[in-house]
Design a protein around this motif. Structure first.
Motif, PDB file in Angstrom:
ATOM      1  N   GLY A  12       5.192  18.895  -3.551  1.00 24.61           N
ATOM      2  CA  GLY A  12       4.636  20.248  -3.611  1.00 24.61           C
ATOM      3  C   GLY A  12       4.189  20.589  -5.025  1.00 24.61           C
ATOM      4  N   ILE A  13       3.009  21.200  -5.130  1.00 25.04           N
ATOM      5  CA  ILE A  13       2.506  21.659  -6.437  1.00 25.04           C
ATOM      6  C   ILE A  13       2.136  23.119  -6.232  1.00 25.04           C
ATOM      7  N   ASN A  14       3.133  23.992  -6.407  1.00 28.27           N
ATOM      8  CA  ASN A  14       2.933  25.352  -5.917  1.00 28.27           C
ATOM      9  C   ASN A  14       3.594  26.433  -6.767  1.00 28.27           C
ATOM     10  N   GLY A  15       4.054  26.085  -7.955  1.00 32.59           N
ATOM     11  CA  GLY A  15       4.667  27.081  -8.838  1.00 32.59           C
ATOM     12  C   GLY A  15       5.930  27.710  -8.270  1.00 32.59           C
ATOM     13  N   GLY A  16       6.485  27.075  -7.211  1.00 34.15           N
ATOM     14  CA  GLY A  16       7.697  27.608  -6.598  1.00 34.15           C
ATOM     15  C   GLY A  16       7.425  28.458  -5.361  1.00 34.15           C
ATOM     16  N   LEU A  17       6.175  28.523  -4.950  1.00 34.65           N
ATOM     17  CA  LEU A  17       5.812  29.303  -3.748  1.00 34.65           C
ATOM     18  C   LEU A  17       6.595  28.832  -2.522  1.00 34.65           C
ATOM     19  N   VAL A  72      -1.191  31.491 -10.693  1.00 31.61           N
ATOM     20  CA  VAL A  72      -1.753  30.625  -9.656  1.00 31.61           C
ATOM     21  C   VAL A  72      -2.056  29.262 -10.287  1.00 31.61           C
ATOM     22  N   GLY A  73      -2.280  28.271  -9.434  1.00 34.75           N
ATOM     23  CA  GLY A  73      -2.483  26.922  -9.957  1.00 34.75           C
ATOM     24  C   GLY A  73      -3.928  26.645 -10.334  1.00 34.75           C
ATOM     25  N   ARG A  74      -4.103  25.626 -11.160  1.00 32.28           N
ATOM     26  CA  ARG A  74      -5.439  25.151 -11.531  1.00 32.28           C
ATOM     27  C   ARG A  74      -5.657  23.792 -10.879  1.00 32.28           C
ATOM     28  N   ILE A  92       0.869  -1.186   0.000  1.00 32.02           N
ATOM     29  CA  ILE A  92       0.000   0.000   0.000  1.00 32.02           C
ATOM     30  C   ILE A  92       0.903   1.233   0.000  1.00 32.02           C
ATOM     31  N   PHE A  93       0.788   2.007  -1.062  1.00 32.91           N
ATOM     32  CA  PHE A  93       1.596   3.224  -1.198  1.00 32.91           C
ATOM     33  C   PHE A  93       0.865   4.389  -0.527  1.00 32.91           C
ATOM     34  N   VAL A  94       1.618   5.194   0.202  1.00 31.32           N
ATOM     35  CA  VAL A  94       1.014   6.376   0.836  1.00 31.32           C
ATOM     36  C   VAL A  94       1.871   7.593   0.483  1.00 31.32           C
ATOM     37  N   ASN A  95       1.270   8.568  -0.128  1.00 32.12           N
ATOM     38  CA  ASN A  95       2.002   9.801  -0.458  1.00 32.12           C
ATOM     39  C   ASN A  95       1.128  11.021  -0.218  1.00 32.12           C
ATOM     40  N   VAL A  96       1.804  12.150  -0.105  1.00 29.34           N
ATOM     41  CA  VAL A  96       1.110  13.414   0.176  1.00 29.34           C
ATOM     42  C   VAL A  96       1.353  14.373  -0.978  1.00 29.34           C
ATOM     43  N   VAL A  97       0.319  15.092  -1.344  1.00 27.69           N
ATOM     44  CA  VAL A  97       0.443  16.151  -2.335  1.00 27.69           C
ATOM     45  C   VAL A  97       0.125  17.469  -1.615  1.00 27.69           C
ATOM     46  N   ALA A  98       0.993  18.447  -1.791  1.00 26.67           N
ATOM     47  CA  ALA A  98       0.816  19.718  -1.066  1.00 26.67           C
ATOM     48  C   ALA A  98       0.670  20.875  -2.055  1.00 26.67           C
ATOM     49  N   PRO A  99      -0.575  21.236  -2.387  1.00 29.17           N
ATOM     50  CA  PRO A  99      -0.771  22.341  -3.326  1.00 29.17           C
ATOM     51  C   PRO A  99      -0.449  23.691  -2.686  1.00 29.17           C
ATOM     52  N   GLY A 100      -0.094  24.649  -3.554  1.00 27.22           N
ATOM     53  CA  GLY A 100       0.045  26.041  -3.110  1.00 27.22           C
ATOM     54  C   GLY A 100      -1.275  26.752  -3.324  1.00 27.22           C
ATOM     55  N   PHE A 101      -1.248  27.866  -4.050  1.00 22.98           N
ATOM     56  CA  PHE A 101      -2.483  28.629  -4.294  1.00 22.98           C
ATOM     57  C   PHE A 101      -3.158  28.092  -5.552  1.00 22.98           C
ATOM     58  N   VAL A 107      -0.826  15.179 -11.030  1.00 22.72           N
ATOM     59  CA  VAL A 107       0.166  14.533 -10.158  1.00 22.72           C
ATOM     60  C   VAL A 107      -0.494  13.387  -9.368  1.00 22.72           C
ATOM     61  N   VAL A 108      -1.706  13.632  -8.900  1.00 28.01           N
ATOM     62  CA  VAL A 108      -2.425  12.574  -8.179  1.00 28.01           C
ATOM     63  C   VAL A 108      -2.641  11.373  -9.105  1.00 28.01           C
ATOM     64  N   ASP A 109      -3.003  11.663 -10.346  1.00 29.13           N
ATOM     65  CA  ASP A 109      -3.224  10.594 -11.323  1.00 29.13           C
ATOM     66  C   ASP A 109      -1.950   9.769 -11.502  1.00 29.13           C
ATOM     67  N   PHE A 110      -0.829  10.458 -11.609  1.00 28.88           N
ATOM     68  CA  PHE A 110       0.462   9.754 -11.747  1.00 28.88           C
ATOM     69  C   PHE A 110       0.689   8.824 -10.549  1.00 28.88           C
ATOM     70  N   LEU A 111       0.467   9.366  -9.347  1.00 26.44           N
ATOM     71  CA  LEU A 111       0.726   8.564  -8.139  1.00 26.44           C
ATOM     72  C   LEU A 111      -0.232   7.379  -8.022  1.00 26.44           C
ATOM     73  N   CYS A 112      -1.398   7.502  -8.652  1.00 22.18           N
ATOM     74  CA  CYS A 112      -2.399   6.422  -8.582  1.00 22.18           C
ATOM     75  C   CYS A 112      -2.228   5.383  -9.681  1.00 22.18           C
ATOM     76  N   THR A 113      -1.553   5.741 -10.767  1.00 23.90           N
ATOM     77  CA  THR A 113      -1.567   4.837 -11.926  1.00 23.90           C
ATOM     78  C   THR A 113      -0.187   4.325 -12.337  1.00 23.90           C
ATOM     79  N   GLU A 114       0.864   5.028 -11.951  1.00 26.10           N
ATOM     80  CA  GLU A 114       2.202   4.639 -12.432  1.00 26.10           C
ATOM     81  C   GLU A 114       2.543   3.218 -11.966  1.00 26.10           C
ATOM     82  N   GLU A 115       2.996   2.406 -12.888  1.00 27.34           N
ATOM     83  CA  GLU A 115       3.326   1.028 -12.511  1.00 27.34           C
ATOM     84  C   GLU A 115       4.743   0.883 -11.988  1.00 27.34           C
TER      85      GLU A 115
END
Ligand code: NAP
Length: 244
Positions: free
Chosen positions: A237-242, A210-212, A178-187, A219-227
């Protein structure tokens, strides 16, 4: 939804914003979606319709993640019958105020939704993932939980708490596949950030935009599907460098 040949993603808080984008993106990747939300039935029904248009199935499940009893009642039996392949813990709220003015209710509501909610959901579904010996858990934290944000002591505490909880859980369940990871968005532009002044934040973002929600969903899709997967217990972090 009992078609066991199809993978199922449980998206907690999928009716709007980032959760909506994640649900749509995972549906595009071939997952059927169990989409949870609190009370915005219309928004949830719209996402369901979009998911079905893309050819995946979607089941709507409304409950308040801050209540263990409601969470258990909504997900317990489902998870007993079928282990979701993926769980994205995305639901979250903010109630911003300087600490000197913050009410006990602002503190409690944010902590119980953002952090207790993670316990309530994960505790309810984890046993089925352990039995299935597979699963991917993605926790949506925030740059505020990494670097702190004035006016968000409650929110930053809850999001930092999620990082600690996910790292500890990653150590507990990694051996069970079971893989567990965190994604931390900025704005990210959503209902949550609607009232904030973009110009002020932009000055702090090296990418100068700002982010969409889709920036997070990819990124979540990658973490859920990458074999070929060796990412575990990490905070992305997904934050444009914030927050660098
Ligand atoms: P949003 O547009 O306000 O959507 C929040 C989602 O969570 C909705 O689906 C909502 O359901 C659900 N939810 C809220 N409270 C709930 C509860 N007590 N029980 C069950 N579901 C509940 O928020 P967002 O901006 O997309 O944020 C999504 C996640 O990303 C949150 O965890 C947030 O902290 C995090 N984040 C956001 C940003 C940002 O800039 N937007 C930045 C960093 C992190 P209803 O529709 O029924 O209310």
């Amino acid at each position: 939804m009992k078609n066991k040949t199809k993978k199922v993603a449980l998206v907690i808080g999928g009716s709007r914003g980032i959760g909506r984008a994640i649900a749509l993106r995972l549906a595009r990747s071939g997952f059927d979606i169990w989409l949870t939300y609190k009370s915005n039935h219309e928004a949830a029904r719209n996402v369901k319709a979009e998911i079905e248009k893309s050819g995946s199935a979607c089941e709507l499940i409304a409950f308040d993640v801050s209540s263990y009893e409601e969470t258990e009642a909504a997900l317990g039996k489902r998870a007993e019958d079928f282990s979701p392949d993926v769980m994205v813990y995305n639901s979250g709220i903010s109630r911003d105020n300087l600490l000197m003015w913050m009410t006990k209710n602002e503190w409690d509501t944010v902590l119980s939704t953002n952090l207790d909610g993670f316990f309530n959901v994960t505790r309810t579904i984890l046993f089925s993932m352990l039995k299935a010996k597979k699963g991917r858990i993605i926790v949506i934290s925030s740059a505020s939980g990494q670097i702190g944000q004035a006016g968000q002591v409650n929110y930053s505490a809850s999001k930092a708490g999620l990082i600690g909880a996910a790292r500890a859980l990653a150590r507990e369940v990694g051996k069970k596949n079971i893989f567990v990871n965190v994604v931390a968005p900025g704005f990210i532009e959503t209902d949550m950030t609607e009232g904030l002044r973009k110009e002020q934040v932009l000055a702090l973002i090296p990418l100068n935009r700002v982010g969409r929600p889709e920036d997070v969903a990819s990124v979540v899709d990658f973490l859920c599907t990458e074999e070929d997967m060796y990412i575990h217990g990490q905070v992305i972090g997904i934050n444009g460098g914030l927050a660098i």
